[in-house]
Motif scaffolding. Structure first.
Motif, mmCIF file in Angstrom:
data_model
loop_
_atom_site.group_PDB
_atom_site.id
_atom_site.type_symbol
_atom_site.label_atom_id
_atom_site.label_comp_id
_atom_site.label_asym_id
_atom_site.label_seq_id
_atom_site.Cartn_x
_atom_site.Cartn_y
_atom_site.Cartn_z
ATOM 1 N N SER A 1 3.120 -3.786 -0.427
ATOM 2 C CA SER A 1 3.178 -2.364 -0.435
ATOM 3 C C SER A 1 3.670 -2.000 -2.099
ATOM 4 O O SER A 1 3.121 -0.819 -2.361
ATOM 5 N N GLY B 1 10.479 6.322 -0.921
ATOM 6 C CA GLY B 1 9.981 5.003 -1.053
ATOM 7 C C GLY B 1 8.307 4.587 -1.038
ATOM 8 O O GLY B 1 8.439 3.446 -0.676
ATOM 9 N N ASP C 1 14.773 -10.141 1.311
ATOM 10 C CA ASP C 1 13.797 -8.827 1.518
ATOM 11 C C ASP C 1 13.257 -8.991 -0.005
ATOM 12 O O ASP C 1 14.373 -8.186 -0.429
ATOM 13 N N GLY D 1 5.982 -5.683 5.907
ATOM 14 C CA GLY D 1 7.403 -6.247 6.141
ATOM 15 C C GLY D 1 8.081 -5.663 6.584
ATOM 16 O O GLY D 1 8.981 -6.536 7.368
ATOM 17 N N LYS D 2 8.198 -4.305 7.161
ATOM 18 C CA LYS D 2 9.008 -3.724 7.856
ATOM 19 C C LYS D 2 8.615 -4.798 9.806
ATOM 20 O O LYS D 2 9.843 -5.387 10.225
ATOM 21 N N TYR E 1 11.160 -6.040 -3.487
ATOM 22 C CA TYR E 1 10.515 -5.187 -4.951
ATOM 23 C C TYR E 1 11.004 -5.849 -6.300
ATOM 24 O O TYR E 1 11.355 -5.478 -7.087
ATOM 25 N N ASN F 1 18.921 -7.979 -0.643
ATOM 26 C CA ASN F 1 17.419 -7.202 -0.711
ATOM 27 C C ASN F 1 18.279 -6.613 -1.984
ATOM 28 O O ASN F 1 18.708 -6.148 -2.396
ATOM 29 N N TRP G 1 18.972 -1.222 2.940
ATOM 30 C CA TRP G 1 17.877 -0.348 3.236
ATOM 31 C C TRP G 1 18.314 0.554 4.926
ATOM 32 O O TRP G 1 18.629 -0.795 5.920
ATOM 33 N N TYR H 1 17.650 -1.946 8.512
ATOM 34 C CA TYR H 1 17.899 -3.249 8.916
ATOM 35 C C TYR H 1 18.945 -2.771 9.917
ATOM 36 O O TYR H 1 18.840 -4.024 11.269
ATOM 37 N N ASN I 1 17.297 -1.580 -2.201
ATOM 38 C CA ASN I 1 16.737 -0.382 -1.403
ATOM 39 C C ASN I 1 17.778 0.658 -0.563
ATOM 40 O O ASN I 1 18.025 -0.610 -0.426
ATOM 41 N N ILE J 1 0.201 -4.491 4.276
ATOM 42 C CA ILE J 1 0.808 -5.709 4.602
ATOM 43 C C ILE J 1 1.916 -6.509 4.384
ATOM 44 O O ILE J 1 1.893 -6.557 2.556
ATOM 45 N N TYR K 1 15.036 3.297 -7.879
ATOM 46 C CA TYR K 1 15.354 4.187 -7.305
ATOM 47 C C TYR K 1 17.178 3.927 -8.183
ATOM 48 O O TYR K 1 17.262 3.135 -8.453
HETATM 49 C C1 PLP Z 1 13.931 -3.019 1.074
HETATM 50 C C2 PLP Z 1 12.633 -2.720 1.604
HETATM 51 N N1 PLP Z 1 12.268 -3.922 2.870
HETATM 52 C C3 PLP Z 1 10.940 -3.953 2.921
HETATM 53 C C4 PLP Z 1 10.215 -2.616 3.157
HETATM 54 C C5 PLP Z 1 9.166 -2.009 4.092
HETATM 55 O O1 PLP Z 1 7.971 -2.165 3.275
HETATM 56 P P1 PLP Z 1 5.937 -2.545 4.119
HETATM 57 O O2 PLP Z 1 6.569 -2.177 5.526
HETATM 58 O O3 PLP Z 1 5.633 -1.722 3.289
HETATM 59 O O4 PLP Z 1 5.821 -3.560 3.750
HETATM 60 C C6 PLP Z 1 10.409 -1.405 2.702
HETATM 61 C C7 PLP Z 1 10.369 -0.265 2.512
HETATM 62 O O5 PLP Z 1 10.393 0.915 1.917
HETATM 63 C C8 PLP Z 1 11.953 -1.601 1.778
HETATM 64 O O6 PLP Z 1 12.569 -0.221 0.670
#
Ligand code: PLP
Length: 400
Positions: free
Chosen positions: A238, A39, A204, A100-101, A207, A171, A125, A128, A175, A248, A325
């Motif tokens: 990202s 991804g 979230d 973001g994670k 995207y 979200n 995703w 979660y 994803n 970040i 996706y």
């Molecule tokens: C839905 C979703 N949220 C959050 C993230 C996390 O992104 P990152 O930690 O790279 O900012 C992803 C990464 O695949 C994602 O698909």
């Protein structure tokens, strides 16, 4: 006494990482593999962003950052939310984390007590429910269906809410499905949420910049200002700026929540890399033409993949609004046999036989909570996508 923590028993490894690794291993053994499981954008980070990081190093921006992020980045985040989402946040209402994670994880960590419920629409995703589990909460999965584009309906939301509900996770674009909610769809969900003041919304929007055609992105606190005081809006650099490795992410929300997340981060990482933060300042404040260019490329890829998959026997692939996706159904192939006699009994067997027979790596839908489907990431070149779809067509055509 067991050495490892009980929390680990509640957690599964990421299916997407497992499949990506399996594809890598097969490649290393010399097999011709096309991996559509990962991804992340295939583009490189734009030069102006890289230069900003190099300049930050040269200026000596190499010390610990403030825990919640360097001031110029928190200001850039507040400006971004105003400019793109019409949301008013002071820099103190924002926080920057290592992707973001980590932001999502810290939000759950800061708020979940045992028994607290988090509503997660399916398909979701993969991270979660695992994050919720690590933090001691309980995931409550809300159904969606391919017929309504994999989107949560007000009725399904209402059904999932209980007195223990703490969060609804939104979200959009999603994803793994690519589904994105229109303003009217968000408004309808917000109407339900306004009746339940105990429910907070964690949206979230990672995207956000990848939506296609005339779709207009909206986020829930913008659509329903009544939810502003109980919404955490999460985003990051990202996906939009091809910066997955810089790690970040950021969020904005009520100050008490941001302070609680800051406290966790202070004991955890002391904040995200200063150099990557300066790069993110340039991403948010600098020229945005890269984003529009990428969007056009991704749209072309989406259209190619959707069209070719719908020509594969037994595959039905909706055309989603965003992300990179697609989430086709392989329901019509369940029960069929490969030429070697192996029965396709579920989507996991479908993807493993596809990988075995044709060297195409995709992720089974049941890993995202809804099958029989599979997820294709089209963040790769049109040539590879076309070759992969030809192989998928050949594979499904070989089943009887
Ligand atoms: C839905 C979703 N949220 C959050 C993230 C996390 O992104 P990152 O930690 O790279 O900012 C992803 C990464 O695949 C994602 O698909």
């Amino acid at each position: 006494m067991a050495f490892l923590a009980d929390a680990l028993k509640r957690v599964k490894p990421s299916a997407t990482i497992t499949i990506t690794q399996k594809a890598r291993d097969l490649k290393a053994q010399g097999k011709d593999v096309i991996s559509l499981s990962v991804g992340e954008p295939d583009f490189d980070t734009p030069d102006n962003i890289k230069e900003a990081a190099i300049a930050a190093i040269r200026r000596g921006e190499t010390k610990y950052p403030p825990v919640s992020g360097i001031v110029p980045l928190r200001e850039a985040v507040a400006k971004k939310f105003k400019r793109e989402n019409n949301l008013d946040y002071k820099p103190e209402q924002t926080i920057v984390g290592t992707g973001g994670k980590q932001i999502l994880f810290n939000a759950f960590m800061a708020t979940l007590n045992p028994g607290d419920e988090v509503i997660i629409p399916k398909p979701y995703w993969v991270s979660y429910p695992e994050m919720v589990a690590i933090c001691g909460g309980t995931s409550v999965f809300a159904d969606t269906s391919i017929d309504n584009g994999f989107k949560l309906t007000p009725a399904a939301l209402e059904k999932a809410i209980t007195p223990r509900t703490k969060w609804l996770v939104m979200n959009s674009p999603s994803n793994p499905s690519g589904a994105a909610y229109t303003e009217a769809e968000l408004k309808a969900l917000a109407t339900v949420l306004m009746k339940h003041p105990n429910v907070w919304v964690l949206t979230d929007d990672m995207y956000e910049h990848l939506t296609y055609g005339d779709f207009v992105f909206r986020t829930i606190a913008e659509v329903e200002p009544g939810l502003y005081a109980r919404t955490l809006t999460v985003n990051g650099v990202s996906k939009a700026y091809a910066m997955t490795g810089w790690r970040i992410g950021y969020a904005a929300g009520p100050i008490e929540l941001i302070k609680a997340m800051d406290m966790i981060q202070g004991q955890q990482t002391s904040g995200a890399s200063t150099i990557a933060q300066w790069a993110a300042v340039e991403a948010l404040n600098g020229p945005q033409d890269f984003v529009a260019r990428n969007k056009a490329i991704f749209q072309g890829r989406r259209d190619l993949v959707v069209s070719m998959l719908n020509q594969a026997r037994g595959i039905s692939c909706p055309s989603p609004e965003g992300a990179f996706y697609v989430y086709p159904s392989c329901a019509q192939l369940i029960g069929k046999k490969t030429p070697a006699g192996k029965v396709i009994d579920n989507d996991e067997t479908f993807v493993s036989e596809l990988l075995e027979a044709e060297g195409v790596a995709v992720v089974h839908g049941s890993a995202f909570g809804l099958g029989p489907n599979f997820r294709i990431s089209y963040a790769t070149s049109e040539d590879l996508l076309e070759a992969a779809c030809v192989r998928i067509q050949r594979f499904t055509g070989s089943l009887s």
